[in-house]
Design a protein around this motif. Structure first.
Motif, PDB file in Angstrom:
ATOM      1  N   LYS A  64       0.854  -1.194   0.000  1.00 33.61           N
ATOM      2  CA  LYS A  64       0.000   0.000   0.000  1.00 33.61           C
ATOM      3  C   LYS A  64       0.887   1.240   0.000  1.00 33.61           C
ATOM      4  CE  LYS A  64      -3.750  -2.477   0.633  1.00 33.61           C
ATOM      5  NZ  LYS A  64      -4.771  -2.621  -0.360  1.00 33.61           N
ATOM      6  N   ASN A  65       0.468   2.251  -0.716  1.00 27.93           N
ATOM      7  CA  ASN A  65       1.269   3.474  -0.837  1.00 27.93           C
ATOM      8  C   ASN A  65       0.613   4.641  -0.112  1.00 27.93           C
ATOM      9  OD1 ASN A  65       3.405   2.425  -2.491  1.00 27.93           O
ATOM     10  ND2 ASN A  65       1.901   2.302  -4.138  1.00 27.93           N
ATOM     11  N   PHE A  66       0.694   4.600   1.199  1.00 25.28           N
ATOM     12  CA  PHE A  66       0.129   5.683   1.997  1.00 25.28           C
ATOM     13  C   PHE A  66       1.131   6.825   2.101  1.00 25.28           C
ATOM     14  CE2 PHE A  66      -1.802   1.765   3.726  1.00 25.28           C
ATOM     15  CZ  PHE A  66      -3.122   2.035   3.435  1.00 25.28           C
ATOM     16  N   LYS A  67       0.629   8.050   2.093  1.00 25.26           N
ATOM     17  CA  LYS A  67       1.474   9.231   2.334  1.00 25.26           C
ATOM     18  C   LYS A  67       1.482   9.577   3.816  1.00 25.26           C
ATOM     19  CE  LYS A  67       2.383  10.695  -1.942  1.00 25.26           C
ATOM     20  NZ  LYS A  67       3.662  10.505  -2.509  1.00 25.26           N
ATOM     21  N   TYR A  68       0.378   9.266   4.492  1.00 25.02           N
ATOM     22  CA  TYR A  68       0.216   9.630   5.899  1.00 25.02           C
ATOM     23  C   TYR A  68      -0.305   8.427   6.682  1.00 25.02           C
ATOM     24  CZ  TYR A  68       0.282  14.148   3.612  1.00 25.02           C
ATOM     25  OH  TYR A  68       0.644  15.217   2.836  1.00 25.02           O
ATOM     26  N   VAL A  69       0.155   8.295   7.916  1.00 24.51           N
ATOM     27  CA  VAL A  69      -0.306   7.238   8.808  1.00 24.51           C
ATOM     28  C   VAL A  69      -0.604   7.872  10.165  1.00 24.51           C
ATOM     29  CG1 VAL A  69       0.267   5.076   9.971  1.00 24.51           C
ATOM     30  CG2 VAL A  69       1.097   5.489   7.639  1.00 24.51           C
ATOM     31  N   ILE A  70      -1.797   7.622  10.681  1.00 19.53           N
ATOM     32  CA  ILE A  70      -2.156   8.070  12.022  1.00 19.53           C
ATOM     33  C   ILE A  70      -2.501   6.832  12.827  1.00 19.53           C
ATOM     34  CG2 ILE A  70      -3.710   9.453  13.454  1.00 19.53           C
ATOM     35  CD1 ILE A  70      -4.230  11.221  10.991  1.00 19.53           C
ATOM     36  N   LYS A 101      10.724   2.050   6.103  1.00 19.40           N
ATOM     37  CA  LYS A 101      11.384   1.536   4.897  1.00 19.40           C
ATOM     38  C   LYS A 101      10.851   2.208   3.630  1.00 19.40           C
ATOM     39  CE  LYS A 101      11.331  -3.020   6.898  1.00 19.40           C
ATOM     40  NZ  LYS A 101      10.764  -4.359   6.730  1.00 19.40           N
ATOM     41  N   LYS A 102       9.646   2.712   3.719  1.00 16.32           N
ATOM     42  CA  LYS A 102       9.000   3.297   2.543  1.00 16.32           C
ATOM     43  C   LYS A 102       9.420   4.753   2.386  1.00 16.32           C
ATOM     44  CE  LYS A 102       5.028   0.268   2.649  1.00 16.32           C
ATOM     45  NZ  LYS A 102       4.626  -0.063   1.307  1.00 16.32           N
ATOM     46  N   LYS A 103       9.713   5.119   1.178  1.00 10.97           N
ATOM     47  CA  LYS A 103      10.208   6.472   0.903  1.00 10.97           C
ATOM     48  C   LYS A 103       9.082   7.485   0.693  1.00 10.97           C
ATOM     49  CE  LYS A 103      14.425   4.975   0.888  1.00 10.97           C
ATOM     50  NZ  LYS A 103      15.052   4.884   2.151  1.00 10.97           N
ATOM     51  N   LYS A 106       5.069  10.751   4.220  1.00 12.10           N
ATOM     52  CA  LYS A 106       5.365  12.140   4.575  1.00 12.10           C
ATOM     53  C   LYS A 106       5.242  12.381   6.072  1.00 12.10           C
ATOM     54  CE  LYS A 106       3.995  14.353   0.263  1.00 12.10           C
ATOM     55  NZ  LYS A 106       3.139  15.384  -0.336  1.00 12.10           N
ATOM     56  N   LEU A 107       4.324  11.642   6.732  1.00 11.38           N
ATOM     57  CA  LEU A 107       4.069  11.901   8.147  1.00 11.38           C
ATOM     58  C   LEU A 107       3.495  10.660   8.820  1.00 11.38           C
ATOM     59  CD1 LEU A 107       4.013  14.216  10.302  1.00 11.38           C
ATOM     60  CD2 LEU A 107       1.659  14.616   9.618  1.00 11.38           C
ATOM     61  N   PHE A 108       4.025  10.363  10.008  1.00 13.13           N
ATOM     62  CA  PHE A 108       3.513   9.284  10.852  1.00 13.13           C
ATOM     63  C   PHE A 108       3.171   9.927  12.193  1.00 13.13           C
ATOM     64  CE2 PHE A 108       3.586   6.027  14.019  1.00 13.13           C
ATOM     65  CZ  PHE A 108       3.235   4.845  13.390  1.00 13.13           C
ATOM     66  N   ILE A 109       1.930   9.814  12.605  1.00 10.28           N
ATOM     67  CA  ILE A 109       1.495  10.389  13.885  1.00 10.28           C
ATOM     68  C   ILE A 109       1.111   9.255  14.825  1.00 10.28           C
ATOM     69  CG2 ILE A 109      -0.240  11.802  15.060  1.00 10.28           C
ATOM     70  CD1 ILE A 109      -0.461  13.429  12.461  1.00 10.28           C
ATOM     71  N   GLN A 110       1.731   9.249  15.995  1.00  7.68           N
ATOM     72  CA  GLN A 110       1.393   8.303  17.056  1.00  7.68           C
ATOM     73  C   GLN A 110       0.540   9.056  18.071  1.00  7.68           C
ATOM     74  OE1 GLN A 110       1.675   5.092  17.674  1.00  7.68           O
ATOM     75  NE2 GLN A 110       0.941   5.248  19.763  1.00  7.68           N
ATOM     76  N   VAL A 111      -0.690   8.625  18.253  1.00  9.08           N
ATOM     77  CA  VAL A 111      -1.593   9.278  19.194  1.00  9.08           C
ATOM     78  C   VAL A 111      -1.340   8.705  20.585  1.00  9.08           C
ATOM     79  CG1 VAL A 111      -4.000   9.698  19.814  1.00  9.08           C
ATOM     80  CG2 VAL A 111      -3.310   9.710  17.406  1.00  9.08           C
TER      81      VAL A 111
END
Length: 146
Positions: A64-70, A101-103, A106-111
C-alpha cells in the motif's frame, strides 16, 4: 488524485471522527481489529481488518502506498498486561518498522494518552517526564517514545 492516508484504529471513537473529517481531503483507509458499528460505517472509506501486533497484518500493508499514517489504535484491557503491551507498544513498533522503509511516507502520527503522564496535573506538557501508573499508560509511553 487524492493522497492516501491510513488511520489505524479507524473504527474507534477517535479514529471514526478522523476518518469522517479526512475523507473530504484524502483517500482514507481504516485498519482496525473490528468492523465498525452500522451507525459508524462511513461511505468512501476502505476498511481493512487485522491486529497490528501480528506480522500477518503488516504483510497486508506492504504494497500500500500511503502518504500519511495516524496510529490511534488501542484497545484498553485493564486486566491483561500483555494485551496492553502488544496492542500499544508492539503494534506501534510494527507500524514504524514497516513504514520507515518506505520512501513515500510524509508523516507518521502516534496518538498518545494522558495516562502517559500519570499523576501530573492537567494540562500535561510533553516536556515533563512521563510517570505512568497503569500498564496502559506505560505501554502508550513506550510507543510514543519509540
Amino acid at each position: 488524485m487524492k493522497d492516501k492516508i491510513l488511520i489505524v484504529g479507524g473504527t474507534g471513537f477517535f479514529g471514526y471522527h478522523l476518518s469522517k473529517y479526512f475523507k473530504k481531503y484524502y483517500d482514507v483507509t481504516s485498519l482496525s481489529k473490528n468492523k465498525p458499528k452500522k451507525k459508524r460505517e462511513l461511505s468512501n472509506i476502505s476498511y481493512m481488518f487485522g491486529d497490528i501486533s501480528k506480522k500477518k497484518t503488516m504483510s497486508k500493508l506492504e504494497n500500500k502506498n500511503f502518504k500519511y499514517v495516524i496510529n490511534c489504535s488501542g484497545y484498553v484491557n485493564h486486566i491483561d498486561k500483555k494485551s496492553n503491551y502488544n496492542n500499544h507498544f508492539i503494534g506501534c513498533k510494527n507500524l514504524v518498522e514497516l513504514f520507515k522503509k518506505k520512501k513515500n511516507i510524509k508523516l507518521f502520527i502516534q496518538v498518545g494518552s494522558s495516562a502517559e503522564y500519570g499523576a501530573h496535573r492537567s494540562p500535561q506538557s510533553e516536556k515533563k517526564p512521563g510517570k505512568p501508573k497503569t500498564t496502559y499508560g506505560i505501554s502508550k509511553l513506550r510507543a510514543s517514545k519509540y
